[in-house]
Design a protein around this motif. Structure first.
Motif, PDB file in Angstrom:
ATOM      1  N   TYR A 271     -34.369 -26.560  41.921  1.00  0.00           N
ATOM      2  CA  TYR A 271     -33.710 -25.494  41.160  1.00  0.00           C
ATOM      3  C   TYR A 271     -32.586 -26.058  40.284  1.00  0.00           C
ATOM      4  O   TYR A 271     -32.379 -25.606  39.144  1.00  0.00           O
ATOM      5  CB  TYR A 271     -33.149 -24.424  42.091  1.00  0.00           C
TER       6      TYR A 271
ATOM      7  N   LEU B 269     -34.213 -27.590  37.372  1.00  0.00           N
ATOM      8  CA  LEU B 269     -34.698 -26.544  36.463  1.00  0.00           C
ATOM      9  C   LEU B 269     -33.559 -25.976  35.619  1.00  0.00           C
ATOM     10  O   LEU B 269     -33.726 -25.766  34.406  1.00  0.00           O
ATOM     11  CB  LEU B 269     -35.355 -25.425  37.266  1.00  0.00           C
ATOM     12  N   ASP B 270     -32.408 -25.736  36.227  1.00  0.00           N
ATOM     13  CA  ASP B 270     -31.258 -25.213  35.484  1.00  0.00           C
ATOM     14  C   ASP B 270     -30.889 -26.140  34.329  1.00  0.00           C
ATOM     15  O   ASP B 270     -30.628 -25.686  33.203  1.00  0.00           O
ATOM     16  CB  ASP B 270     -30.051 -25.042  36.409  1.00  0.00           C
TER      17      ASP B 270
ATOM     18  N   ARG C  20     -32.829 -28.420  32.880  1.00  0.00           N
ATOM     19  CA  ARG C  20     -33.910 -28.485  31.903  1.00  0.00           C
ATOM     20  C   ARG C  20     -33.977 -27.217  31.051  1.00  0.00           C
ATOM     21  O   ARG C  20     -34.303 -27.287  29.862  1.00  0.00           O
ATOM     22  CB  ARG C  20     -35.243 -28.746  32.618  1.00  0.00           C
ATOM     23  N   GLN C  21     -33.649 -26.088  31.632  1.00  0.00           N
ATOM     24  CA  GLN C  21     -33.593 -24.861  30.840  1.00  0.00           C
ATOM     25  C   GLN C  21     -32.449 -24.918  29.839  1.00  0.00           C
ATOM     26  O   GLN C  21     -32.564 -24.425  28.715  1.00  0.00           O
ATOM     27  CB  GLN C  21     -33.451 -23.659  31.761  1.00  0.00           C
ATOM     28  N   GLU C  22     -31.352 -25.527  30.224  1.00  0.00           N
ATOM     29  CA  GLU C  22     -30.226 -25.685  29.303  1.00  0.00           C
ATOM     30  C   GLU C  22     -30.600 -26.599  28.145  1.00  0.00           C
ATOM     31  O   GLU C  22     -30.248 -26.345  26.990  1.00  0.00           O
ATOM     32  CB  GLU C  22     -29.023 -26.259  30.058  1.00  0.00           C
TER      33      GLU C  22
ATOM     34  N   GLY D 170     -33.748 -27.168  27.085  1.00  0.00           N
ATOM     35  CA  GLY D 170     -34.690 -26.380  26.300  1.00  0.00           C
ATOM     36  C   GLY D 170     -36.044 -26.996  26.029  1.00  0.00           C
ATOM     37  O   GLY D 170     -36.843 -26.422  25.284  1.00  0.00           O
TER      38      GLY D 170
ATOM     39  N   GLN E 113     -39.625 -27.307  26.569  1.00  0.00           N
ATOM     40  CA  GLN E 113     -40.536 -26.388  27.239  1.00  0.00           C
ATOM     41  C   GLN E 113     -41.469 -27.082  28.230  1.00  0.00           C
ATOM     42  O   GLN E 113     -41.750 -26.553  29.302  1.00  0.00           O
ATOM     43  CB  GLN E 113     -41.354 -25.616  26.195  1.00  0.00           C
TER      44      GLN E 113
ATOM     45  N   ILE F 193     -39.557 -27.818  31.375  1.00  0.00           N
ATOM     46  CA  ILE F 193     -39.332 -26.572  32.119  1.00  0.00           C
ATOM     47  C   ILE F 193     -40.599 -26.176  32.872  1.00  0.00           C
ATOM     48  O   ILE F 193     -40.565 -25.862  34.068  1.00  0.00           O
ATOM     49  CB  ILE F 193     -38.902 -25.437  31.163  1.00  0.00           C
TER      50      ILE F 193
ATOM     51  N   LEU G 135     -41.263 -25.814  36.918  1.00  0.00           N
ATOM     52  CA  LEU G 135     -41.755 -24.567  37.516  1.00  0.00           C
ATOM     53  C   LEU G 135     -42.987 -24.825  38.371  1.00  0.00           C
ATOM     54  O   LEU G 135     -43.147 -24.262  39.463  1.00  0.00           O
ATOM     55  CB  LEU G 135     -42.080 -23.552  36.415  1.00  0.00           C
TER      56      LEU G 135
ATOM     57  N   SER H   8     -45.694 -18.697  35.408  1.00  0.00           N
ATOM     58  CA  SER H   8     -44.697 -19.013  34.381  1.00  0.00           C
ATOM     59  C   SER H   8     -45.008 -20.358  33.731  1.00  0.00           C
ATOM     60  O   SER H   8     -44.885 -20.515  32.507  1.00  0.00           O
ATOM     61  CB  SER H   8     -43.295 -19.045  35.007  1.00  0.00           C
TER      62      SER H   8
END
Length: 209
Positions: free
Chosen positions: A116, A119-120, A122-124, A126, A128, A131, A135, A152
């Motif tokens: 997690y 993931l946080d 990698r989402q920051e 961006g 894809q 991400i 997931l 997802s």
């Protein structure tokens, strides 16, 4: 000054070669020795990115040698250094490796915690694909919500037309009920459900600064 710079460059290249040799070695003790040699060179030249890469590889190798505590200690040192030089991409990778270590030793809640965090980050950032890959990794561990995370990941792979990732997904998962979510134009029918593993540890070749 030029001689000193030339010497440092040469040593850095030597260290990178040691990382590559360790990565290619099928003997974990040999690989560990090579990574430790690289680590000493990077420390000598105060190359934080190199030190972080070496610690990452050392940590993964300790885990393969069934030495969990040493593995986690090395990977945590790697993360600390990536944070110091603001390299979020490699920080996220090291966190995935920590998750892999916990997963290897069947500590799934701790594995998910590390995933997690990755993931946080990698989402920051961006990216894809990164991400979606994360997931998918979380889905492989989080049995209760596996389908949600897999769906997802599939959605992103479809949107980005990532055929290679979708092939790997099908080869990994045995949840065949998800396959109708995949864009049929992006798979070729040669996939074999359940044949591959997910979340192999990530070993650094040349240093990414």
């Amino acid at each position: 000054m030029e001689d000193a710079e030339s010497s440092q460059t040469s040593s850095t290249k030597d260290a990178e070669q040691l990382l590559m040799q360790g990565k290619d070695s099928s003997d974990f003790n040999t690989a560990l020795n090579l990574y430790e040699q690289a680590l000493e060179i990077y420390k000598k030249h105060k190359d934080k990115a190199g030190i972080a890469s070496a610690y990452n590889n050392i940590g993964v190798t300790y885990a393969r040698l069934q030495q969990q505590e040493s593995a986690l200690n090395s990977l945590k040192k790697s993360i600390k250094l990536w944070k110091e030089i603001s390299n979020q991409q490699n920080e996220a990778v090291a966190l995935l490796n920590i998750g892999w270590v916990y997963k290897t030793f069947n500590e799934l809640l701790k594995a998910l915690e590390a995933y997690y965090k990755s993931l946080d980050i990698r989402q920051e950032i961006g990216n894809q694909k990164d991400i979606a890959d994360t997931l998918q990794i979380i889905g492989s561990v989080h049995e209760e919500q596996a389908i949600k995370f897999y769906e997802s990941a599939i959605s992103i792979y479809n949107d980005t037309k990532d055929k290679k990732a979708l092939k790997h997904f099908v080869n990994h998962t045995k949840i065949t009920g998800l396959f109708d979510r995949i864009d049929p134009d992006l798979i070729d029918g040669t996939e074999q459900p359940g044949d591959e593993t997910i979340n192999p540890p990530i070993i650094y070749p040349p240093v990414k600064k």
